[in-house]
Structures are given as structure tokens and as C-alpha cells.
Design a protein around this motif. Structure first.
Motif, PDB file in Angstrom:
ATOM      1  N   ARG A  32      11.656   2.928  11.737  1.00 34.04           N
ATOM      2  CA  ARG A  32      12.141   3.901  12.721  1.00 34.04           C
ATOM      3  C   ARG A  32      12.409   5.223  12.034  1.00 34.04           C
ATOM      4  N   GLY A  33      12.869   6.179  12.805  1.00 30.24           N
ATOM      5  CA  GLY A  33      13.176   7.495  12.243  1.00 30.24           C
ATOM      6  C   GLY A  33      14.278   7.419  11.201  1.00 30.24           C
ATOM      7  N   LEU A  85      18.483   8.138   5.756  1.00 30.93           N
ATOM      8  CA  LEU A  85      18.949   6.755   5.894  1.00 30.93           C
ATOM      9  C   LEU A  85      20.471   6.663   5.953  1.00 30.93           C
ATOM     10  N   GLY A 110       6.244   1.831   3.058  1.00 28.25           N
ATOM     11  CA  GLY A 110       7.704   1.911   3.219  1.00 28.25           C
ATOM     12  C   GLY A 110       8.505   1.248   2.115  1.00 28.25           C
ATOM     13  N   ARG A 132      15.272  11.523   1.442  1.00 25.83           N
ATOM     14  CA  ARG A 132      15.052  10.250   2.123  1.00 25.83           C
ATOM     15  C   ARG A 132      16.386   9.535   2.346  1.00 25.83           C
ATOM     16  N   SER A 190       9.656   2.522  -0.772  1.00 24.19           N
ATOM     17  CA  SER A 190      10.787   3.342  -1.209  1.00 24.19           C
ATOM     18  C   SER A 190      11.863   3.366  -0.137  1.00 24.19           C
ATOM     19  N   GLU A 244       0.844  -1.195   0.000  1.00 24.71           N
ATOM     20  CA  GLU A 244       0.000   0.000   0.000  1.00 24.71           C
ATOM     21  C   GLU A 244       0.878   1.243   0.000  1.00 24.71           C
ATOM     22  N   PRO A 245       0.332   2.342  -0.518  1.00 19.96           N
ATOM     23  CA  PRO A 245       1.105   3.579  -0.492  1.00 19.96           C
ATOM     24  C   PRO A 245       1.464   3.928   0.960  1.00 19.96           C
ATOM     25  N   GLY A 246       2.704   4.319   1.180  1.00 18.31           N
ATOM     26  CA  GLY A 246       3.108   4.766   2.512  1.00 18.31           C
ATOM     27  C   GLY A 246       3.605   3.674   3.432  1.00 18.31           C
ATOM     28  N   GLY A 278      14.890   4.710   9.181  1.00 21.42           N
ATOM     29  CA  GLY A 278      14.679   3.625   8.212  1.00 21.42           C
ATOM     30  C   GLY A 278      14.167   2.341   8.842  1.00 21.42           C
TER      31      GLY A 278
HETATM   32  P1  TYD Z   1       7.764   5.381   1.840  1.00 23.42           P
HETATM   33  O1  TYD Z   1       8.969   4.537   1.717  1.00 23.42           O
HETATM   34  O2  TYD Z   1       7.745   6.673   1.124  1.00 23.42           O
HETATM   35  O3  TYD Z   1       6.470   4.524   1.442  1.00 23.42           O
HETATM   36  P2  TYD Z   1       6.020   3.951  -0.006  1.00 23.42           P
HETATM   37  O4  TYD Z   1       7.174   4.073  -0.939  1.00 23.42           O
HETATM   38  O5  TYD Z   1       5.633   2.519   0.261  1.00 23.42           O
HETATM   39  O6  TYD Z   1       4.835   4.732  -0.435  1.00 23.42           O
HETATM   40  O7  TYD Z   1       7.605   5.585   3.415  1.00 23.42           O
HETATM   41  C1  TYD Z   1       6.434   6.053   3.955  1.00 23.42           C
HETATM   42  C2  TYD Z   1       6.480   6.359   5.432  1.00 23.42           C
HETATM   43  O8  TYD Z   1       7.632   5.968   6.123  1.00 23.42           O
HETATM   44  C3  TYD Z   1       6.351   7.834   5.625  1.00 23.42           C
HETATM   45  O9  TYD Z   1       5.126   8.062   6.266  1.00 23.42           O
HETATM   46  C4  TYD Z   1       7.508   8.237   6.466  1.00 23.42           C
HETATM   47  C5  TYD Z   1       7.995   6.974   7.053  1.00 23.42           C
HETATM   48  N1  TYD Z   1       9.446   6.947   7.263  1.00 23.42           N
HETATM   49  C6  TYD Z   1       9.963   6.680   8.527  1.00 23.42           C
HETATM   50  O10 TYD Z   1       9.217   6.501   9.497  1.00 23.42           O
HETATM   51  N2  TYD Z   1      11.330   6.615   8.697  1.00 23.42           N
HETATM   52  C7  TYD Z   1      12.193   6.815   7.664  1.00 23.42           C
HETATM   53  O11 TYD Z   1      13.424   6.741   7.874  1.00 23.42           O
HETATM   54  C8  TYD Z   1      11.658   7.100   6.370  1.00 23.42           C
HETATM   55  C9  TYD Z   1      12.572   7.349   5.196  1.00 23.42           C
HETATM   56  C10 TYD Z   1      10.287   7.137   6.211  1.00 23.42           C
END
Ligand code: TYD
Ligand code: MG
Length: 476
Positions: free
Chosen positions: A282-283, A145, A107, A141, A109, A103-105, A285
Motif C-alpha cells: 500500500r501507500g 512507513l 518490496g 522510505r 527494502s 526481483e528489484p522493486g 508499506g
Molecule cells: P522497494 O522496497 O524499494 O523494493 P526492493 O527493495 O525490493 O527493490 O519497493 C519498491 C516499490 O514499492 C516501489 O515501486 C514503491 C513501492 N512502495 C509502495 O508502494 N509503498 C510504500 O510504502 C513504499 C515504501 C514503497
């Protein structure tokens, strides 16, 4: 026979038809078939083979003795963390195509950027195709990381969403640089080919672009990750059409705990399916979770209606708590509400309890829940599910140090589980002292430091689990 100029593809399940139909005969969805025109130039051939055949083209088509075929597929690029490597079957195979759905969001990416930084830190080139986000966002991002000039050398962004120019860039890169290189396409839904008269994200575009990229991976032996968004209902809506042409399909999902993420391999040509990677967002990654074996255990044990079993997921054992609530139905038809396990399986096990252990469940509402968002597919959890039901019905707890293991047949006989030793070892690690299970032949009295209570029938198992008189504390 003349080649057809177009086919019709179901956007829901990827089924193909040679003419348009109102309803997909495979999945039953209405109005889901869309026309996919085969581009003229490449009709009948794989999309990219014509234009870029020179790079390291496919074979001549002549028969080759199996012994002469290079087994170089076994070349695996090391993947860190180990948690992710295991899901991929031990590493990333050269020339393989991995579809990462989620799902979008969730993680996706973040996971791929983390892997990319690890690779570039070890001298592997990474080409990150950014359709979804701007290069600046990816840089941001990567910064979170731990990106720095040294570790991130070899990390390249390609800001292209037109398939043809993207392939030009990618093939040119492959002729220039012949070291290890991983391509990440984030996401496949944003790409579009000029050859097709369809908008980005449509079934036709996804299928065509995915196919061309898969050809690229096989020809250049560069592994490719394709990111695909899934809908809330959990299927890879459009990207579903790619499932058959990729080597590995990974699903990325959240779990009970808000920050826990799981990556599951549902298809893998180079490893076992069912493997699970468990990580925490986590904050900085995604970080593998320590003590994942007990992730699905609640803090308390020994409550009424709760039972713990050890299930296998791929190559690992997890301790999972099954909870049941059984109460007389007050209105009409009794309800059966289950979460984390197939409802038909619960109905079947309840029927066995009724018939073989004399428990009256017919007039009761039954609710079953597997804690922590785990999914119970292992048949070795049958007996634990039944024990949870019986515990709730009889208002008796399972002692907190007791594990229940076993597969149950319709006759009410209990069978031993596969890989018993590994399960008991994991349970012993988390303080379990006794296990109720079936044994065939000469029964051991204990194993892995756990006392074995051997049973053969469901009735005996329920007595052993609930009437041991050893309940300490808990709600009993
Ligand atoms: P993302 O990888 O952008 O999701 P996707 O590609 O699946 O759509 O990540 C989404 C969430 O992760 C975003 O709400 C922020 C959170 N996040 C963290 O909590 N810690 C991190 O180090 C990073 C890069 C993102
Ligand atoms: Mg993303």
C-alpha cells in the motif's frame, strides 16, 4: 595436504570445482565458473575468525556433552506482523542469518524497513547497511512507513560498502552495545572485500562477504538479514552461493494481483518450509491481507472447466481455483500448456483420466491455469485438477457450492487428504456446502457442516462432481 589457494565457483548454481571447466558439471551452464582466490591472511579459516576472534569467539573445539549445550537458539525475537513471523518459524532466532531474495522493486527494502521500525519501537537496535540506496532515500522510505524520532530511536544507518570497514564498525558496535540488535544488509551484492580481486556482485565477492557476515552473526548472536536480488528467471543468481551457509532463505514475489506480495520460506533451519506470508503493498508499506484463505478464488464459481479445492501451504489452508480448457487439437501434436502446476503432473493425471475414467483426451489441446498466481504442489489437489479437465471436456460445470479433494494414484483410486478437518473448516467459512472426497472405513456423512460425498475411484468422483444435477446458475 597443502591448502588450495583458489577454487572455481559456478555463478549459476554455486557448484565448486578445484580446476576451471568450460561447463558446470552440476547445472550444465557454459562458461559460468569463476576463480575465487582465498585471501592469504585467512586461508583455511573462516574469513573473520582471525581478526575479531575476541568478541565472543567460537568454541574451543573440545567435545561438549549435548546436555551442557545451551539451547538459547530458542530465543526468538518477536517479529510483527505475525504474517512474517510465521514464515520465519515464529520469530527471529538469535545469531541466525536470513537471505531475502526477490526481483528489484518487489518490496524487499520496504519489508525490512517496516520490520526495523517495529523493532526499534520495542527497544531493539537496528543497523541498516545501505549499499543500494543513500541514507536520505532510506530516511524517506522510513518516513512513508511512519518513522518518527520516538519510534525510530535505535534505527542506525551504516553507509559502507567495503567489507573490512563494515566489519570493523559492526564488531565495534557489538562490543559497545550488548542488547538485542538486528543487522540488515541491503544488499549483499553491493558489498566488496579488498581481499578479493573481483568486482562487487560477483560470485566470489558475494560468497566471501556473505560468509564473513554469517560468522559475525554467529559470534555476536545478532541476527542478520541479507538482501539478494534475483534475476527474472527466479533464481538467486549470485546469492545462490549463499543458500547453503544461511539458516533461512525467503523468496519475495509478486502475485496475480498487482499489489499482492508473497514471502515464501524455501529453507528454514528453525521452522517449516513452504510457509507463505501474504501481504499487500500500500501507500504506507506492506500490510497483511485479511481473508487470505480466499485470495486465490475468483469472484464467480460454478463455470465450466473450473474447480475449487483446498490446499495446504505450510500451516495454512488456501482455497484455490483450478481452471482447465480442453478442446480438440486442430494442428499436429496436441498442446499441453500449464501455469501454476507442474506440466508432468498434468500429463499424468490426464493419462489416468483417459485410462481409468474412459475420457478421450489424447487428441485434445489441454490448458491448465491456477488462478491468482498460486502454485499447486499439494497432492490433495489431484482430483480437483482432473475434475477441471473432465468438466471442460464434458461441458458440465461443478456445482458452485462443491469442493473437490483427493490424491489420485495410477490405479485410479482416490485417497483421502491430510488434515481434512482444517480444509473443510476453511471451505465452510467461504460458503461451500458439499465436498467430494475419498473416505476409508466408516465414512462420516458430514464434517464441519459440509455434506460429504464419499468416492473411491476416479470414475465415481467424476460422476459425483459433474452429474449431481445440483448446478445452480453458472454457465451450465
Ligand atoms: P522497494 O522496497 O524499494 O523494493 P526492493 O527493495 O525490493 O527493490 O519497493 C519498491 C516499490 O514499492 C516501489 O515501486 C514503491 C513501492 N512502495 C509502495 O508502494 N509503498 C510504500 O510504502 C513504499 C515504501 C514503497
Ligand atoms: Mg531495495
Amino acid at each position: 595436504m597443502a591448502k588450495r589457494a583458489s577454487i572455481y565457483v559456478c555463478g549459476n548454481c554455486g557448484h565448486e570445482e578445484i580446476r576451471w571447466l568450460g561447463q558446470c558439471p552440476a547445472c550444465g551452464e557454459w562458461n559460468s565458473l569463476t576463480e575465487l582466490r582465498m585471501p592469504k591472511a585467512t586461508r583455511g579459516k573462516s574469513p573473520a575468525a582471525g581478526a575479531w576472534a575476541g568478541v565472543s569467539g567460537p568454541g574451543s573445539g573440545a567435545p561438549v556433552p549435548l546436555a551442557d549445550v545451551s539451547a538459547a537458539v530458542a530465543d526468538r525475537l518477536t517479529v510483527e506482523p505475525e504474517e512474517v513471523a510465521r514464515v520465519l518459524g515464529g520469530g527471529l532466532v538469535a545469531g541466525s542469518v536470513v537471505l531475502l531474495g526477490g526481483e528489484p522493486g518487489v518490496g524487499k527494502s520496504t519489508l525490512l524497513t517496516g520490520l526495523a521500525l517495529d523493532w526499534t519501537g520495542r527497544g531493539v537496535r537496528v543497523l541498516y547497511v545501505s549499499g543500494e540506496e543513500s541514507p536520505a532515500q532510506i530516511r524517506l522510505r522510513a518516513g512513508r512507513l511512519g518513522f518518527d524520532e520516538k519510534r525510530g530511536e535505535g534505527f542506525h544507518i551504516i553507509d559502507q560498502i567495503t567489507l573490512e570497514s563494515l566489519l570493523d564498525t559492526l564488531y565495534a558496535d557489538a562490543t559497545e552495545f550488548d542488547g538485542p540488535c538486528v543487522v540488515i544488509v541491503d544488499s549483499v551484492q553491493t558489498l566488496h572485500s579488498e581481499q578479493l580481486d573481483a568486482h562487487p556482485g560477483s560470485v566470489g565477492q558475494i560468497r566471501y562477504c556473505g560468509g564473513a557476515l554469517a560468522d559475525y552473526a554467529r559470534q555476536t548472536r545478532r541476527p542478520i538479514f541479507l538482501v539478494g536480488h534475483v534475476t527474472k528467471s527466479g533464481d538467486l543468481a549470485g546469492p545462490k552461493v549463499l543458500e547453503h551457509m544461511v539458516d533461512t532463505v525467503l523468496y519475495f514475489e509478486g502475485s496475480g494481483g498487482a499489489s499482492i506480495r508473497m514471502v515464501r520460506a524455501v529453507k528454514n533451519r528453525f521452522g517449516a518450509t513452504g510457509e507463505l506470508a501474504i501481504m499487500e503493498m500500500r501507500g504506507d508499506g506492506l500490510v497483511p491481507v485479511d481473508e487470505a484463505g480466499a485470495l486465490f478464488l475468483g469472484g464467480r464459481r460454478g463455470d465450466i472447466g473450473s474447480c475449487i479445492c483446498a490446499v495446504r501451504n505450510g500451516s495454512r489452508v488456501f482455497l484455490v481455483e483450478v481452471q482447465a480448457l480442453v478442446s480438440p487439437a486442430r494442428y499436429g501434436t496436441p498442446q499441453r500448456v500449464v501455469q501454476g502446476v507442474d506440466s508432468k503432473r498434468v500429463a499424468l493425471l490426464a493419462a489416468i483420466l483417459e485410462k481409468r475414467a474412459g475420457m478421450d483426451l489424447a487428441g485434445c489441446d489441454i490448458f491448465v491455469k491456477v488462478t491468482g498466481g498460486a502454485k499447486l504442489e499439494d497432492p490433495g489437489a489431484d482430483l480437483a485438477l482432473m475434475t477441471a479437465l473432465a468438466s471442460s471436456l464434458r461441458e458440465r460445470p461443478v456445482p458452485e457450492d462443491t469442493l473437490i479433494l483427493g490424491e489420485v494414484g495410477l490405479t485410479g483410486m482416490v485417497r483421502d487428504v491430510t488434515d481434512r478437518a482444517a480444509r473443510l473448516k476453511e471451505a465452510a467459512r467461504y460458503g461451500f456446502k458439499r465436498v467430494v472426497l475419498a473416505t476409508s472405513g466408516k465414512a462420516a456423512k458430514s464434517q464441519a457442516g459440509m455434506k460429504i460425498d464419499a468416492v473411491t475411484t476416479v470414475g465415481e468422483a467424476m460422476d459425483a462432481a459433474l452429474n449431481s444435477g445440483r448446478a445452480k446458475g453458472g454457465a451450465g
